[in-house]
Enzyme design. Sequence first.
Site, short mmCIF file in Angstrom:
data_model
loop_
_atom_site.label_atom_id
_atom_site.label_comp_id
_atom_site.label_asym_id
_atom_site.label_seq_id
_atom_site.Cartn_x
_atom_site.Cartn_y
_atom_site.Cartn_z
N LYS A 111 2.75 -0.40 21.91
CA LYS A 111 4.18 -0.90 22.52
C LYS A 111 4.67 -2.02 21.53
CE LYS A 111 4.84 1.85 26.35
NZ LYS A 111 6.07 2.60 26.32
N TYR A 117 -2.51 0.19 24.52
CA TYR A 117 -1.04 0.14 25.01
C TYR A 117 -0.32 -1.13 24.46
CZ TYR A 117 2.51 -0.11 28.61
OH TYR A 117 3.78 0.18 29.46
N1 LIG Z 1 5.80 1.21 35.46
C1 LIG Z 1 5.62 -0.11 34.84
O1 LIG Z 1 5.20 -1.06 35.31
C2 LIG Z 1 5.84 -0.04 33.52
C3 LIG Z 1 6.11 -1.31 33.00
C4 LIG Z 1 6.40 -1.47 31.42
C5 LIG Z 1 6.65 -0.67 30.70
N2 LIG Z 1 6.56 0.81 31.43
C6 LIG Z 1 6.88 1.86 30.60
O2 LIG Z 1 7.80 2.81 31.05
C7 LIG Z 1 7.72 4.08 30.60
C8 LIG Z 1 7.91 4.96 31.88
O3 LIG Z 1 6.75 4.73 32.71
P1 LIG Z 1 6.63 5.05 34.21
O4 LIG Z 1 6.13 3.81 34.83
O5 LIG Z 1 7.84 5.54 34.90
O6 LIG Z 1 5.35 6.01 34.30
P2 LIG Z 1 5.14 7.44 34.63
O7 LIG Z 1 3.75 7.74 34.28
O8 LIG Z 1 5.82 7.55 35.85
O9 LIG Z 1 5.92 8.21 33.57
C9 LIG Z 1 5.49 8.54 32.11
C10 LIG Z 1 6.14 9.91 32.07
O10 LIG Z 1 5.67 10.49 30.55
C11 LIG Z 1 5.49 11.63 30.55
N3 LIG Z 1 4.39 11.68 29.26
C12 LIG Z 1 3.27 11.46 28.92
N4 LIG Z 1 3.03 12.08 28.08
C13 LIG Z 1 3.80 12.70 27.44
C14 LIG Z 1 4.16 13.37 26.26
N5 LIG Z 1 3.03 13.57 25.15
N6 LIG Z 1 5.35 14.23 25.95
C15 LIG Z 1 6.27 14.03 27.04
N7 LIG Z 1 6.07 13.28 28.32
C16 LIG Z 1 5.00 12.70 28.29
C17 LIG Z 1 4.49 11.91 31.91
O11 LIG Z 1 4.46 13.09 32.28
C18 LIG Z 1 5.31 10.87 32.75
O12 LIG Z 1 6.07 11.91 33.66
C19 LIG Z 1 6.51 4.16 29.78
O13 LIG Z 1 7.00 4.10 28.53
C20 LIG Z 1 5.72 2.90 30.37
O14 LIG Z 1 4.85 2.54 29.28
C21 LIG Z 1 6.45 1.01 32.55
#
Ligand SMILES: NC(=O)c1ccc[n+]([C@@H]2O[C@H](COP(=O)([O-])OP(=O)(O)OC[C@H]3O[C@@H](n4cnc5c(N)ncnc54)[C@H](O)[C@@H]3O)[C@@H](O)[C@H]2O)c1
Length: 248
Positions: free
Chosen positions: A149, A145
Amino acid sequence: MTGGKLALVTGAGGGIGRAIARLALAQGWRVVLIDVQQEALARTANELGGAEHQVCDITDEAQVAALVDGLDAVPQLLVNNAGVVKFSYLLDMSVADFRRVIDIDLTGAFIMSQAVARRMREHGGSIVNISSIGGITPSLGTNAYAPGKAGLAKLSELMALEWGGYGIRVNTVSPGFIDGGMSTPVYADPKTRALRSQAVPLKRLGSEDDIAQAVMFLASDAAGYISGHNLVVDGAITHSVLSQVPRA
Ligand SMILES: NC(=O)c1ccc[n+]([C@@H]2O[C@H](COP(=O)([O-])OP(=O)(O)OC[C@H]3O[C@@H](n4cnc5c(N)ncnc54)[C@H](O)[C@@H]3O)[C@@H](O)[C@H]2O)c1
């Protein structure tokens, strides 16, 4: 469906992507929600008043090409939000798992961006990549990750350089501790929730909407001269390393 500038949001089946799509729709954008999970995507689209949606695996070039070629308008905004994290230590994990994380978190964003930018370059537009503070300071046990990232944030800078001449702005948003999406199980534990909230200088977790607001700012005309920037939205937690150092 017609009207409004066209925005594509990947990973929009829930979490942060859903919040971004909701805000973009409220601001008058026409939004296509994209996700690999069909059921979650349909549910979210329904929740957002029957929003347009397309099932697509962003790591699959053919699926991405079909999606982008099939659009009836040129997108003016792409939000590369889809991402995954897998928990295991480097010595224990399989190379296949490492590759899969990089494939989704980094290569998938490249595949989407390249396909969209080839159309976007006619009129210009904006790309926002969702990285993480994990790309700035790696979190133990999150393996690919952090490099994925960090790579995404660096890729944003390169895309900003190469595509600026087409009027395409490319920026990154790096969320911190977000109360939602993939972190939902982490903050279901009240103890972790309290400890993490206290660790953040702003004394709270971030919300999905905090991230959506940052994304839509970068997509807006108000950010018209901002490109190649990494907007860290973390309540200042990444600046708190030295304040954690013990003193006698
Ligand atoms: N939630 C947190 O604490 C947090 C913190 C920092 C960064 N992020 C980043 O924010 C973004 C959204 O994450 P989230 O927390 O909403 O998680 P989440 O798991 O709810 O959403 C991620 C979505 O990406 C989709 N996905 C995964 N692989 C895929 C693919 N190959 N093609 C199309 N879609 C795909 C999943 O089905 C899911 O709906 C991510 O990039 C994550 O790394 C999240």
